[in-house]
Design a protein around this motif. Structure first.
Motif, PDB file in Angstrom:
ATOM      1  N   LEU A   1      -6.080   0.148   8.853  1.00 36.51           N
ATOM      2  CA  LEU A   1      -7.154   0.178   7.868  1.00 36.51           C
ATOM      3  C   LEU A   1      -8.529   0.266   8.515  1.00 36.51           C
ATOM      4  CD1 LEU A   1      -5.755  -2.498   5.411  1.00 36.51           C
ATOM      5  CD2 LEU A   1      -6.178  -0.101   4.833  1.00 36.51           C
ATOM      6  N   THR A   2      -8.700  -0.359   9.654  1.00 34.02           N
ATOM      7  CA  THR A   2     -10.028  -0.428  10.268  1.00 34.02           C
ATOM      8  C   THR A   2     -10.293   0.666  11.287  1.00 34.02           C
ATOM      9  OG1 THR A   2      -9.190  -2.000  11.922  1.00 34.02           O
ATOM     10  CG2 THR A   2     -10.233  -2.917   9.943  1.00 34.02           C
ATOM     11  N   ALA A   3      -9.225   1.238  11.895  1.00 36.88           N
ATOM     12  CA  ALA A   3      -9.469   2.188  12.988  1.00 36.88           C
ATOM     13  C   ALA A   3      -8.602   3.439  12.954  1.00 36.88           C
ATOM     14  CB  ALA A   3      -9.272   1.480  14.337  1.00 36.88           C
ATOM     15  N   ARG A   4      -7.502   3.444  12.196  1.00 41.17           N
ATOM     16  CA  ARG A   4      -6.585   4.586  12.229  1.00 41.17           C
ATOM     17  C   ARG A   4      -6.193   5.026  10.830  1.00 41.17           C
ATOM     18  NH1 ARG A   4      -3.859   6.214  16.599  1.00 41.17           N
ATOM     19  NH2 ARG A   4      -3.669   8.029  15.221  1.00 41.17           N
TER      20      ARG A   4
ATOM     21  N   ILE B   1       0.876  -1.168   0.000  1.00 39.75           N
ATOM     22  CA  ILE B   1       0.000   0.000   0.000  1.00 39.75           C
ATOM     23  C   ILE B   1       0.916   1.220   0.000  1.00 39.75           C
ATOM     24  CG2 ILE B   1      -1.690   1.352   1.297  1.00 39.75           C
ATOM     25  CD1 ILE B   1      -2.809  -1.264   2.384  1.00 39.75           C
ATOM     26  N   ILE B   2       0.896   1.957  -1.077  1.00 43.98           N
ATOM     27  CA  ILE B   2       1.754   3.129  -1.234  1.00 43.98           C
ATOM     28  C   ILE B   2       0.841   4.333  -1.451  1.00 43.98           C
ATOM     29  CG2 ILE B   2       3.708   4.143  -2.471  1.00 43.98           C
ATOM     30  CD1 ILE B   2       4.375   1.511  -1.078  1.00 43.98           C
TER      31      ILE B   2
ATOM     32  N   LEU C   1      -2.642   6.459   7.930  1.00 48.04           N
ATOM     33  CA  LEU C   1      -2.292   5.994   6.589  1.00 48.04           C
ATOM     34  C   LEU C   1      -1.922   7.145   5.653  1.00 48.04           C
ATOM     35  CD1 LEU C   1      -4.830   3.087   5.996  1.00 48.04           C
ATOM     36  CD2 LEU C   1      -2.347   2.913   6.211  1.00 48.04           C
ATOM     37  N   GLU C   2      -2.173   8.371   6.075  1.00 47.23           N
ATOM     38  CA  GLU C   2      -1.665   9.508   5.308  1.00 47.23           C
ATOM     39  C   GLU C   2      -0.147   9.635   5.450  1.00 47.23           C
ATOM     40  OE1 GLU C   2      -4.055  12.677   6.980  1.00 47.23           O
ATOM     41  OE2 GLU C   2      -5.323  12.649   5.191  1.00 47.23           O
ATOM     42  N   HIS C   3       0.409   8.925   6.435  1.00 47.82           N
ATOM     43  CA  HIS C   3       1.851   8.954   6.691  1.00 47.82           C
ATOM     44  C   HIS C   3       2.535   7.610   6.461  1.00 47.82           C
ATOM     45  CE1 HIS C   3       1.686  12.912   8.744  1.00 47.82           C
ATOM     46  NE2 HIS C   3       0.502  12.506   9.162  1.00 47.82           N
ATOM     47  N   VAL C   4       1.768   6.516   6.386  1.00 43.06           N
ATOM     48  CA  VAL C   4       2.347   5.176   6.438  1.00 43.06           C
ATOM     49  C   VAL C   4       2.146   4.424   5.126  1.00 43.06           C
ATOM     50  CG1 VAL C   4       2.271   2.932   7.592  1.00 43.06           C
ATOM     51  CG2 VAL C   4       2.027   5.033   8.936  1.00 43.06           C
ATOM     52  N   ASP C   5       3.231   3.922   4.563  1.00 43.47           N
ATOM     53  CA  ASP C   5       3.200   2.952   3.476  1.00 43.47           C
ATOM     54  C   ASP C   5       3.517   1.569   4.047  1.00 43.47           C
ATOM     55  OD1 ASP C   5       2.593   4.843   1.565  1.00 43.47           O
ATOM     56  OD2 ASP C   5       4.654   5.052   0.835  1.00 43.47           O
ATOM     57  N   TYR C   6       3.205   0.538   3.264  1.00 47.24           N
ATOM     58  CA  TYR C   6       3.338  -0.842   3.754  1.00 47.24           C
ATOM     59  C   TYR C   6       3.771  -1.745   2.613  1.00 47.24           C
ATOM     60  CZ  TYR C   6       1.668  -5.526   5.167  1.00 47.24           C
ATOM     61  OH  TYR C   6       1.552  -6.866   5.441  1.00 47.24           O
ATOM     62  N   ILE C   7       4.636  -2.723   2.935  1.00 47.31           N
ATOM     63  CA  ILE C   7       4.986  -3.744   1.944  1.00 47.31           C
ATOM     64  C   ILE C   7       5.086  -5.100   2.618  1.00 47.31           C
ATOM     65  CG2 ILE C   7       7.476  -3.297   2.176  1.00 47.31           C
ATOM     66  CD1 ILE C   7       7.668  -4.064  -0.869  1.00 47.31           C
ATOM     67  N   CYS C   8       4.509  -6.101   1.979  1.00 48.01           N
ATOM     68  CA  CYS C   8       4.727  -7.495   2.343  1.00 48.01           C
ATOM     69  C   CYS C   8       5.988  -7.939   1.609  1.00 48.01           C
ATOM     70  CB  CYS C   8       3.532  -8.353   1.934  1.00 48.01           C
ATOM     71  SG  CYS C   8       3.827 -10.140   2.049  1.00 48.01           S
ATOM     72  N   GLY C   9       7.025  -8.220   2.365  1.00 48.27           N
ATOM     73  CA  GLY C   9       8.296  -8.548   1.740  1.00 48.27           C
ATOM     74  C   GLY C   9       8.314  -9.892   1.043  1.00 48.27           C
ATOM     75  N   ASN C  10       7.438 -10.799   1.430  1.00 42.68           N
ATOM     76  CA  ASN C  10       7.506 -12.178   0.950  1.00 42.68           C
ATOM     77  C   ASN C  10       6.125 -12.674   0.509  1.00 42.68           C
ATOM     78  OD1 ASN C  10       8.624 -14.752   0.536  1.00 42.68           O
ATOM     79  ND2 ASN C  10       9.959 -14.519   2.310  1.00 42.68           N
ATOM     80  N   PRO C  11       5.529 -12.058  -0.521  1.00 39.14           N
ATOM     81  CA  PRO C  11       4.156 -12.405  -0.876  1.00 39.14           C
ATOM     82  C   PRO C  11       3.971 -13.851  -1.339  1.00 39.14           C
ATOM     83  CG  PRO C  11       5.138 -10.985  -2.545  1.00 39.14           C
ATOM     84  CD  PRO C  11       6.073 -10.991  -1.379  1.00 39.14           C
ATOM     85  N   LYS C  12       4.977 -14.434  -1.987  1.00 37.53           N
ATOM     86  CA  LYS C  12       4.836 -15.821  -2.440  1.00 37.53           C
ATOM     87  C   LYS C  12       4.728 -16.771  -1.252  1.00 37.53           C
ATOM     88  CE  LYS C  12       7.028 -17.018  -6.138  1.00 37.53           C
ATOM     89  NZ  LYS C  12       8.081 -17.453  -7.108  1.00 37.53           N
ATOM     90  N   THR C  13       5.552 -16.544  -0.221  1.00 37.50           N
ATOM     91  CA  THR C  13       5.474 -17.374   0.972  1.00 37.50           C
ATOM     92  C   THR C  13       4.172 -17.146   1.724  1.00 37.50           C
ATOM     93  OG1 THR C  13       7.866 -17.241   1.155  1.00 37.50           O
ATOM     94  CG2 THR C  13       6.685 -18.044   3.078  1.00 37.50           C
TER      95      THR C  13
END
Length: 272
Positions: free
Chosen positions: A50-53, A21-22, A57-69
């Protein structure tokens, strides 16, 4: 104007969907990286955001480093090599995790993040602590992250151990480590306080004394200090065990590891 971000179910997040999520548009910009798929603190934090704060998210990006696993064998943690030992490999990337580490570093370089948060959980009987690279011990941004976190203990890893992990390969990064039973409750709440403090530009609590444990090596399995030894407590051989535990996923039972724990021989205290 950006479209409204959907709210995926936690089961979907744990499967690595979305992979990233970028959408952070405000300073400071913070990246949360989920590295080990059998450690759920990062996706649990994303679920709360995502559900409460959504304000964060206006400040936070997120990455799953290992999506295949995450999609195929989440409880194993990785497919070929430990992702958090796969940064900047000698000779260039070879394994799936090597390439994913390279992808995370590309995102870090492109994103220009003010802070990077690397949440983990442990099966060892520890409550919570921070891990940093000794290379960045006096770095102002790293110290700001430590000060904003409501955590007492800080593990300082030498550069020769940290260099192939995210705390050694990127900047400014801290690891937060929680016993896995505390992840969904104490872990998520603490990380929200940390994020709120970084966004506010100052900790949301009074400064307090931190303990810094300086790691200088590992303890071979042939020198196991035994069941009476406790993490962060000095043993007769003159060191503090770090990550000493038993059971599945402990270093004692990990056949890929030649050591039972890390060893810290120096402890200092500082108010932050």
């Amino acid at each position: 104007m950006k479209a409204a971000l959907p709210t995926p179910a936690i089961d979907s997040i744990l499967r690595g969907e979305p992979e990233r999520i970028i959408q952070a548009v405000k300073q400071p910009r913070i990246l949360v990286a989920w590295q080990h798929t059998n450690e759920e603190l990062a996706p649990l934090l994303l679920d709360r955001l995502l559900t409460a704060r959504r304000d964060l998210l206006e400040h936070v990006d997120y990455i799953c480093g290992n999506p295949k696993t995450a999609a195929t064998d989440r409880m194993k943690g990785f497919l070929e090599t430990d992702l958090n030992r796969s940064y900047l490999p000698p000779g260039g990337p070879q394994s799936y995790e090597d390439h994913r580490a390279e992808e995370i570093l590309r995102l870090v370089a492109a994103g220009g993040y003010d802070y990077i948060l690397d949440p983990h959980t442990s099966v060892t009987e520890v409550r919570n602590f921070i891990i940093i690279s000794e290379k960045y011990l006096d770095d102002p941004e790293v110290r700001a992250m430590i000060a904003a976190a409501p955590l007492k203990r800080v593990i300082v890893m030498p550069e020769d151990i940290a260099r192939h992990t995210l705390i050694g390969a990127a900047h400014p990064v801290i690891v937060t480590e929680y016993n896995e039973r505390l992840a969904e409750t104490r872990g998520v709440e603490d990380l929200l306080k940390l994020l709120d403090g970084l966004v506010a530009g100052k900790p949301l609590h009074e400064a307090f004394e931190r303990e810094f444990f300086f790691v200088d090596g590992t303890v071979p399995k042939t020198q196991d200090p035994g069941p009476a030894a406790r993490n962060f407590e000095l043993v007769p051989d003159g060191y503090y065990p770090i990550f000493l535990g038993t059971g599945p996923r402990s270093y004692r039972e990990d056949k890929t590891k030649t050591y039972v724990c890390f060893r810290a021989t120096k402890r200092t205290r500082e108010v932050l």
